[in-house]
Write a protein that holds these residues in place. Structure first.
Motif, mmCIF file in Angstrom:
data_model
loop_
_atom_site.group_PDB
_atom_site.id
_atom_site.type_symbol
_atom_site.label_atom_id
_atom_site.label_comp_id
_atom_site.label_asym_id
_atom_site.label_seq_id
_atom_site.Cartn_x
_atom_site.Cartn_y
_atom_site.Cartn_z
ATOM 1 N N SER A 46 0.817 -1.298 0.145
ATOM 2 C CA SER A 46 -0.065 0.184 0.154
ATOM 3 C C SER A 46 1.052 1.315 -0.061
ATOM 4 O O SER A 46 0.613 2.342 -0.802
ATOM 5 N N PHE A 47 2.096 1.199 0.740
ATOM 6 C CA PHE A 47 2.817 2.352 0.865
ATOM 7 C C PHE A 47 3.346 2.403 -0.387
ATOM 8 O O PHE A 47 3.415 3.534 -1.157
ATOM 9 N N LEU A 48 3.941 1.380 -1.262
ATOM 10 C CA LEU A 48 4.584 1.563 -2.576
ATOM 11 C C LEU A 48 3.545 2.165 -3.673
ATOM 12 O O LEU A 48 3.811 3.126 -4.359
ATOM 13 N N ILE A 49 2.304 1.686 -3.646
ATOM 14 C CA ILE A 49 1.217 2.145 -4.521
ATOM 15 C C ILE A 49 0.826 3.451 -4.351
ATOM 16 O O ILE A 49 0.592 4.066 -5.289
ATOM 17 N N PRO A 68 7.101 0.394 -13.294
ATOM 18 C CA PRO A 68 7.376 -1.145 -13.550
ATOM 19 C C PRO A 68 8.176 -1.990 -12.369
ATOM 20 O O PRO A 68 7.982 -3.038 -11.787
ATOM 21 N N TRP A 69 9.180 -1.210 -11.681
ATOM 22 C CA TRP A 69 9.864 -1.750 -10.404
ATOM 23 C C TRP A 69 8.934 -2.140 -9.323
ATOM 24 O O TRP A 69 9.251 -3.002 -8.711
ATOM 25 N N ILE A 70 7.997 -0.896 -9.082
ATOM 26 C CA ILE A 70 7.014 -1.507 -7.960
ATOM 27 C C ILE A 70 6.098 -2.635 -8.265
ATOM 28 O O ILE A 70 6.047 -3.395 -7.362
ATOM 29 N N LEU A 71 5.839 -2.579 -9.390
ATOM 30 C CA LEU A 71 4.724 -3.914 -10.001
ATOM 31 C C LEU A 71 5.694 -5.165 -9.696
ATOM 32 O O LEU A 71 5.246 -6.391 -9.074
ATOM 33 N N ALA A 95 -0.935 -10.541 -6.960
ATOM 34 C CA ALA A 95 0.035 -9.731 -8.186
ATOM 35 C C ALA A 95 0.889 -10.775 -8.836
ATOM 36 O O ALA A 95 1.236 -10.854 -10.179
ATOM 37 N N ASN A 96 1.168 -11.956 -8.265
ATOM 38 C CA ASN A 96 1.938 -13.062 -8.747
ATOM 39 C C ASN A 96 1.237 -13.713 -9.986
ATOM 40 O O ASN A 96 1.946 -14.424 -10.780
#
Length: 195
Positions: A46-49, A68-71, A95-96
């Motif tokens: 959640s923080f990254l997104i 792309p790095w975050i995904l 996400a996987n």
């Protein structure tokens, strides 16, 4: 009693008492450790997104480098040289199950959803919140262009070179080298070979 007469875990029963209405089939045997790990991953993701993916300070680097790095960090299978527009949302808990091939273009506001309630066997009087989830992988092929505000549902493959029009709802596979649009998305054109 559910779960083929298996006893529900203490953790699951506690989650139900505090008002978290998870499905018995998916969470009935969940352990406290698994819940703690899932909560920590959810907070990190959640923080990254929410804080990094839309950071105005990082805006020049966001579409081709940081998003792309975050995904990938969240668990998606991401190839080289993809573009991820602003406000793209993925099914972070699954996400996987998302595969994005090189040179794919996912424009602003798109949603990639890998789970949905399984409505098979759903009858009058049933509690929809207790239905199990069905999961499905999303495959976005090489050089795909997905238009703004498109929703991609679980189990969909979008073939190489395909273009999906803005505001589409993709519920079925889109063949390679086609243009599809609509709600639900349908192929409207086959892309021809260069002469």
């Amino acid at each position: 009693m559910g779960l083929n007469n298996k006893k529900l875990s203490l953790t699951y029963r506690f989650l139900r008492v505090v008002g978290l209405n998870y499905s018995e089939e998916e969470y009935g045997q969940v352990s406290l450790w698994k819940v703690v790990c899932r909560v920590c991953k959810t907070y990190r993701d959640s923080f990254l997104i929410n804080c990094v993916m839309e950071s105005w300070i990082l805006s020049p680097l966001l579409p081709r480098k940081i998003r792309p790095w975050i995904l990938k960090k969240i668990g998606c299978h991401v190839s080289k040289n993809i573009f991820v527009g602003d406000h793209v949302r993925i099914d972070a808990g699954h996400a996987n199950l998302i595969y994005i091939e090189e040179h794919a273009h996912i424009t602003g506001g798109c949603r990639l959803l890998c789970h949905q309630r399984n409505l098979k066997g759903y009858c009058v009087g049933d509690d929809a919140a207790k239905l199990p989830y069905s999961l499905g992988e999303i495959h976005i092929g090489k050089g795909v262009m997905i238009g703004m505000e498109t929703l991609i549902m679980p189990g969909v493959t979008i073939g190489d070179g395909a273009i999906v029009g803005a505001y589409s709802l993709v519920t079925r596979d889109i063949p390679a080298w086609t243009i599809a649009t609509g709600r639900p998305a349908k192929v409207v054109k086959y892309i021809s070979q260069r002469e």
